[in-house]
Design an enzyme around this catalytic site. Structure first.
Site, PDB file in Angstrom:
ATOM      1  CB  CYS A  84     -18.462  34.489 -20.219  1.00 14.24           C
ATOM      2  SG  CYS A  84     -19.501  33.014 -20.195  1.00 14.24           S
ATOM      3  CB  CYS A 207     -29.362  32.294 -26.501  1.00 13.79           C
ATOM      4  SG  CYS A 207     -30.830  32.077 -25.471  1.00 13.79           S
ATOM      5  CG  HIS A 333     -20.134  33.799 -25.829  1.00 12.28           C
ATOM      6  ND1 HIS A 333     -18.921  34.315 -25.413  1.00 12.28           N
ATOM      7  CD2 HIS A 333     -20.850  33.587 -24.681  1.00 12.28           C
ATOM      8  CE1 HIS A 333     -18.915  34.413 -24.094  1.00 12.28           C
ATOM      9  NE2 HIS A 333     -20.062  33.970 -23.627  1.00 12.28           N
TER      10      HIS A 333
END
Lengths: 386, 112
Positions: A84, A207, A333
């Site tokens: 990430c 999340c 994301h």
């Protein structure tokens, strides 16, 4: 080493996007080049942050593909992978290329297409960023690893479930002000607490979402920047560090040592302290991750990160706004794009172009991008060129 | 659990704890130290996983356990719905999902 500046930023909308990964990457790169005023033929090198192009879309070797479609010449094109933190690492490679004199104009992109597979498959692909043999095969998804950190943080410091929820509520409120964010709706603490459980204390609203998107920036030597752009943004520090690849190998799972080290290096390089930062984009892949980041970077003492959002300190209008873009939590994301998107948000804020979410008078910003459960971290500090 | 303890192989470099005998660490290749441990320990942290990866079935309990004399590892906790930090656990066996532990209080109750 030469001083480096950002003279162009470009970003696609984040979320469920109809375009494929190459198209998304090209759109962000073109937007960054247009913003910079530098034509694609002048770019000397291209670095692309991408985590799992093949697993999500069947496509690897994305750097030259995106570069070709964006009209770059026969220049070196390199994909950078650090889970990430892939985007943050690509940014650092671009900064090093310009700083060293190897290149004058560098295009840095980040892209990920994640909505092409289902949730369980996504969890499996992301879990491969952890240690497969001792975590993945035992069922340790990323929400599970961060839930283990959250449980321990609560046990040691008395952090509450509401503290976690406060991060989500704040970042959704910020995301509501960002036209390109994945989620643009405000949420309440009650909604966070009642959301579908994912792992332990972490529910769906703790999340970050599964998103598609891309971001890009154009870098050049600071000495050339003033002639090219009205508001160049300086790269005051570019740091990267590594930590234990598994939670089992971490002495303390409430402190990510890669973040501590990268932040220390960045503050040293910039000659600054945490209290000098006006705004920050930190890696809130889960609500607990923002709390850990605030402590590990040095913005809050150990164990006290939970109060930041609760007391409004990190909201727009607070002492030091965090994740004005909505963060990973609400902006979205798309893994490989995230680190570059953070740089775009800070540059936008420092240029005074952030519209409804503008931090008044922001002069120095920090970006924190984390890979895995703490094996990789990139920290950048940006400030206006004087 | 066998009387006299459980044999484990602890990597001297990366600290990974393995339950199967191997010439070297299956991940980093370093030398392994054979240890006989009690198989007992405590819960350092835990989480109930509701969304499983790939084909795995959820929910299940995952715990970071602190093993007496060996260090920390991540493993499945079986036979319990509720657990707390510092609860005592005991080694149950290994499967394709890696090592598995049980809460000691439930084990004792089970054995009367």
């Amino acid at each position: 080493m030469r001083s480096v500046a950002i003279i162009g930023i470009g970003i696609t909308d984040f979320g469920l996007q109809p375009e494929g990964i190459v198209s998304l990457g090209v759109a962000a790169c073109r937007a960054a080049l247009v913003d910079s005023g530098v034509g694609p033929e002048r770019v000397d090198a291209f670095f692309l942050g991408n985590f799992a192009g093949h697993a999500f879309t069947g496509q690897n070797h994305l750097a030259p593909m995106i570069a070709h479609a964006a009209g770059l010449g026969p220049v070196p094109c390199t994909r950078v992978e650090g889970a990430c933190a892939s985007g943050g690492l690509a940014m650092r490679q671009g900064v090093l290329a310009v700083a060293s004199g190897a290149a004058d104009f560098v295009l840095v992109g980040g892209a990920e297409k994640m909505t092409s597979v289902g949730t369980s498959k996504t969890a499996e692909i992301l879990a491969a960023a952890g240690d497969w043999e001792t975590e993945g095969v035992r069922g340790a998804t990323f929400p599970a690893l961060f839930a283990l950190m959250a449980r321990r943080h609560m046990h040691e410091f008395g952090t509450t479930r509401e503290d976690l929820a406060g991060v989500a509520v704040k970042n959704h409120a910020h995301g509501a002000l960002n036209p390109g964010a994945h989620f643009r709706e405000e949420i309440t603490v009650k909604e966070v607490l009642e959301a579908r459980p994912v792992a332990g204390l972490l529910g769906l609203l703790d999340c970050s979402p599964i998103s598609d998107g891309a971001a890009a920036v154009v870098l050049c030597p600071s000495e050339m920047a003033a002639d090219l752009h009205a508001a160049p943004v300086g790269v005051l520090a570019s740091a990267q560090a590594s930590g234990p690849p598994t939670l089992s190998a971490s002495r303390d799972i409430t402190c990510l040592r890669a973040t501590v080290r990268a932040a220390e290096e960045a503050f040293r390089e910039a000659g600054l302290q945490p209290e000098d930062i006006d705004m920050a984009e930190v890696h809130d892949c889960f609500t607990i991750a923002e709390i850990l980041a605030l402590e590990d970077i040095g913005f809050y003492p150990r164990g006290e990160g939970g109060r930041a959002a609760r007391e409004g300190k990190t909201a727009l209008g607070g002492a030091m706004p965090v994740n004005t873009s909505g963060g990973l939590k609400a902006k979205g994301h798309p893994v490989g794009a995230t680190g570059v998107a953070q740089i775009c948000e800070i540059a936008l804020q420092l240029r005074g172009e952030a519209g409804a979410r503008q931090v008044p008078g922001a002069e120095i910003g920090l970006a924190h991008n984390l890979g895995g459960s703490g094996a990789t971290c990139a920290v950048h500090i940006l400030g206006m060129c004087t | 659990m066998m009387a006299g303890g459980v044999t484990v192989y602890v990597c001297e470099a990366c600290t990974r704890i393995q339950f199967e005998e191997q010439e070297s660490c299956g991940v980093c290749g370093s030398a392994l130290a054979e240890k006989i441990i009690s198989g007992r320990g405590s819960v350092y942290s835990f989480t109930k996983v509701h969304i499983a990866p790939g084909e795995m079935e959820a929910p299940y309990l995952l715990a970071m356990v602190e093993l007496e004399g060996a260090g920390r590892l991540l493993a499945r906790l079986e036979g319990a719905d509720f657990v707390a930090v510092d609860d005592s656990i005991v080694f149950e066996g290994t499967s394709r999902l890696g090592p598995c532990f049980r809460l000691e209080r439930i084990t004792e109750k089970f054995h009367g």
